[in-house]
Every structure is written in structure tokens, then in C-alpha cells.
Design a protein around this motif. Sequence first.
Motif, PDB file in Angstrom:
ATOM      1  N   ASN A 165      10.076  -6.245  -4.825  1.00 24.95           N
ATOM      2  CA  ASN A 165       8.679  -5.130  -3.808  1.00 24.95           C
ATOM      3  C   ASN A 165       8.955  -3.598  -4.775  1.00 24.95           C
ATOM      4  N   ILE A 166       9.666  -3.336  -5.362  1.00 21.06           N
ATOM      5  CA  ILE A 166       9.552  -2.549  -6.016  1.00 21.06           C
ATOM      6  C   ILE A 166       8.561  -2.261  -7.108  1.00 21.06           C
ATOM      7  N   ILE A 167       8.720  -3.963  -8.373  1.00 22.21           N
ATOM      8  CA  ILE A 167       7.819  -3.779  -9.335  1.00 22.21           C
ATOM      9  C   ILE A 167       6.793  -4.688  -8.922  1.00 22.21           C
ATOM     10  N   SER A 168       6.328  -4.664  -7.906  1.00 22.76           N
ATOM     11  CA  SER A 168       4.874  -4.825  -6.659  1.00 22.76           C
ATOM     12  C   SER A 168       4.346  -3.800  -6.370  1.00 22.76           C
ATOM     13  N   SER A 169       5.268  -2.938  -5.922  1.00 19.33           N
ATOM     14  CA  SER A 169       4.737  -1.637  -5.815  1.00 19.33           C
ATOM     15  C   SER A 169       4.176  -0.762  -7.103  1.00 19.33           C
ATOM     16  N   ILE A 170       4.928  -1.087  -8.576  1.00 17.87           N
ATOM     17  CA  ILE A 170       4.207  -0.721  -9.759  1.00 17.87           C
ATOM     18  C   ILE A 170       3.450  -1.345  -9.936  1.00 17.87           C
ATOM     19  N   PHE A 171       2.630  -2.602  -9.462  1.00 15.12           N
ATOM     20  CA  PHE A 171       2.107  -3.061 -10.595  1.00 15.12           C
ATOM     21  C   PHE A 171       0.653  -2.687  -9.934  1.00 15.12           C
ATOM     22  N   TYR A 172       0.816  -1.874  -9.290  1.00 13.20           N
ATOM     23  CA  TYR A 172      -0.339  -1.996  -7.677  1.00 13.20           C
ATOM     24  C   TYR A 172      -0.725   0.038  -8.095  1.00 13.20           C
ATOM     25  N   PHE A 173      -0.249   0.981  -8.336  1.00 12.55           N
ATOM     26  CA  PHE A 173       0.027   1.636  -7.958  1.00 12.55           C
ATOM     27  C   PHE A 173      -1.505   2.778  -8.815  1.00 12.55           C
ATOM     28  N   PRO A 174      -1.885   1.821 -10.428  1.00 13.15           N
ATOM     29  CA  PRO A 174      -3.000   1.834 -10.739  1.00 13.15           C
ATOM     30  C   PRO A 174      -4.045   1.823  -9.823  1.00 13.15           C
ATOM     31  N   CYS A 175      -3.751   0.907  -8.507  1.00 10.44           N
ATOM     32  CA  CYS A 175      -4.978   0.575  -7.661  1.00 10.44           C
ATOM     33  C   CYS A 175      -5.721   1.637  -6.762  1.00 10.44           C
ATOM     34  N   ILE A 176      -4.064   2.348  -6.742  1.00 10.05           N
ATOM     35  CA  ILE A 176      -4.623   3.253  -6.044  1.00 10.05           C
ATOM     36  C   ILE A 176      -4.977   4.529  -6.575  1.00 10.05           C
ATOM     37  N   THR A 177      -5.170   5.025  -7.493  1.00  8.31           N
ATOM     38  CA  THR A 177      -5.298   5.936  -8.529  1.00  8.31           C
ATOM     39  C   THR A 177      -6.838   6.789  -8.769  1.00  8.31           C
ATOM     40  N   SER A 178      -6.926   7.038  -8.303  1.00 11.89           N
ATOM     41  CA  SER A 178      -8.399   7.779  -7.872  1.00 11.89           C
ATOM     42  C   SER A 178      -9.104   7.674  -9.673  1.00 11.89           C
ATOM     43  N   PRO A 179     -10.083   6.881  -9.988  1.00  7.07           N
ATOM     44  CA  PRO A 179     -10.768   5.521 -11.311  1.00  7.07           C
ATOM     45  C   PRO A 179     -11.029   7.496 -12.254  1.00  7.07           C
ATOM     46  N   VAL A 180     -11.647   8.198 -12.052  1.00  7.92           N
ATOM     47  CA  VAL A 180     -11.663   9.592 -11.964  1.00  7.92           C
ATOM     48  C   VAL A 180     -10.189  10.615 -12.640  1.00  7.92           C
ATOM     49  N   VAL A 181      -8.938  10.243 -12.276  1.00  2.00           N
ATOM     50  CA  VAL A 181      -8.265  11.078 -12.430  1.00  2.00           C
ATOM     51  C   VAL A 181      -7.906  10.368 -14.370  1.00  2.00           C
ATOM     52  N   TYR A 182      -7.360   8.565 -13.067  1.00  2.00           N
ATOM     53  CA  TYR A 182      -6.777   8.469 -14.431  1.00  2.00           C
ATOM     54  C   TYR A 182      -7.865   7.883 -15.910  1.00  2.00           C
ATOM     55  N   THR A 183      -9.228   7.465 -15.551  1.00  2.00           N
ATOM     56  CA  THR A 183     -10.160   8.033 -16.496  1.00  2.00           C
ATOM     57  C   THR A 183     -10.738   9.104 -17.350  1.00  2.00           C
ATOM     58  N   LEU A 184     -10.274  10.320 -16.753  1.00  2.00           N
ATOM     59  CA  LEU A 184     -10.362  11.461 -17.504  1.00  2.00           C
ATOM     60  C   LEU A 184      -9.110  11.917 -18.231  1.00  2.00           C
ATOM     61  N   PHE A 185      -8.012  11.839 -17.591  1.00  2.00           N
ATOM     62  CA  PHE A 185      -6.744  11.352 -18.131  1.00  2.00           C
ATOM     63  C   PHE A 185      -6.545  10.444 -19.798  1.00  2.00           C
ATOM     64  N   TYR A 186      -6.809   9.355 -20.021  1.00  2.00           N
ATOM     65  CA  TYR A 186      -7.332   8.292 -20.798  1.00  2.00           C
ATOM     66  C   TYR A 186      -8.476   9.015 -21.934  1.00  2.00           C
ATOM     67  N   LYS A 187      -9.777   9.689 -21.514  1.00  2.00           N
ATOM     68  CA  LYS A 187     -10.593  10.361 -22.499  1.00  2.00           C
ATOM     69  C   LYS A 187      -9.685  11.885 -23.143  1.00  2.00           C
TER      70      LYS A 187
END
Length: 233
Positions: A46-68
Motif C-alpha cells: 500500500n505504501i509503495i502503491s501510494s508513492i507510485f500514484y502520488f504524481p497523479c494527484i499533483t497539479s500538472p501546473v505545479v510539477y511542470t513549473l518545477f521541472y522547468k
Amino acid sequence: MINDRTYQITLLNSIEFVLLIVPTIIVISILATISLHSIHSERLKNIISSIFYFPCITSPVVYTLFYKQLAYSDGLLSNTLVNLGIVDSGFNLLQDELLSKIYLSIICIWAWSGFYIIILYSAVEGIDHKIYLSAQLDGANTICIYRRIIIPLVRPVLLLIITLCTCSTFQLYVEIALITKGGPGESTYTLSLYLYRKVFTYLADYGYSSAIGISIMLLNALFSLLIIKIRKK
């Protein structure tokens, strides 16, 4: 539209993104599912599954600007490459046509993989464990079980994942619009971004932009029909 050079470029770029993103996500999903399935502790699963799924619940704008920010010439990623002697000082990853396309693909793979991993993992967990026990009693090893039993049984789910992932990639917009804006040059210019600009950036050409939208829908429909045909076989 067919004779439009920009449309031809955006169509080719979209297809290249599909070829970069979809196979990689499928391979990652299969490997991650196998790893999760081999873990005996339900809590750890369950812990590892949650880690895998975490990016999916992150706002695309947030992670996009971070990687930019990471990719700028003074960003962490660029500075790391400079310190390792891989690139020269002042290097900006987003100014390279090939690297920018690969970088965007990696971001999408990171952000989307968790969703498909959970789908595939749920399908594998739904298989009756008695089948595994019977195969083991017959002398089948782990590789044989996955190859001859698990993968064939979850084949419909794999085809579903391929379809969903391909359709999402053909509609790729947010990451492109916020990171490269279709550049450098037109190397990351996609169909969805071209459609948006035809409506909101250039003169509002609703008819032409609608034609582009219909072409995206037809591409997704044709690919879905191909998957359905493969599934029937």
C-alpha cells in the motif's frame, strides 16, 4: 489542413511523443506491477502503491513549473550536468531540440505512470492465486508464470492501458505549453498546442481549429479500433 506545413510538423511531433512515452510507460507498468506482486507485506504494498500514484494527484501546473526551473541554465539539473563535466557552463536543456523532447517525455512518464501501474496491478491481484499454485506444482518458475499465465490473463487490461495512454499523449498540452511553448523552433509543437493557438493566440479561426480537434479525435478513434481488432485476435 493536410497541406499545412505547421500541421504536418505538429502531427509528426505528436507521433514521436507517442513512440517515446507509451512503450516506456507500458514497460515501467509491467515491471512495477511484478515488483509489487512479489512483495508479501500488504502494508508495504500500500505504501509503495501510494508513492507510485502520488504524481497523479499533483497539479500538472505545479510539477511542470518545477521541472522547468530545473532545466534552466542556472537550475539544479543543468548545474549538476556542468559539475559532472557532461555539458559546458550555461547549458540550457530546453534549448536543445532532441533533449527538450526527451525531457518532456520523461516528465510525462513520471507524472502518468502511477495511474497505469495501479490499473495493471489491480488486474494482476484479481487473478485467482490457485492458478499460480497449480503452475508451481507443475514445475513452472516465476518467469514462466508471468510469461505464460499472468501476461496473457491481463492482456485486455494492457491493451486498455495502451489505448488510454496513446489518447492522452495525442492530447498533450499542459507540459508543452508551460515548459517549451512548442520550442526550440517547432521541435515540441504538438497538435493540441496548435489547436489552442489557432483559437486564442492567432486570429480566432474556429473552423480550422475545429478541424484540428476532429483530426485528433479521428487519430484516437483509429488507434482504438486497431486495439479492438488486436484484442479480438
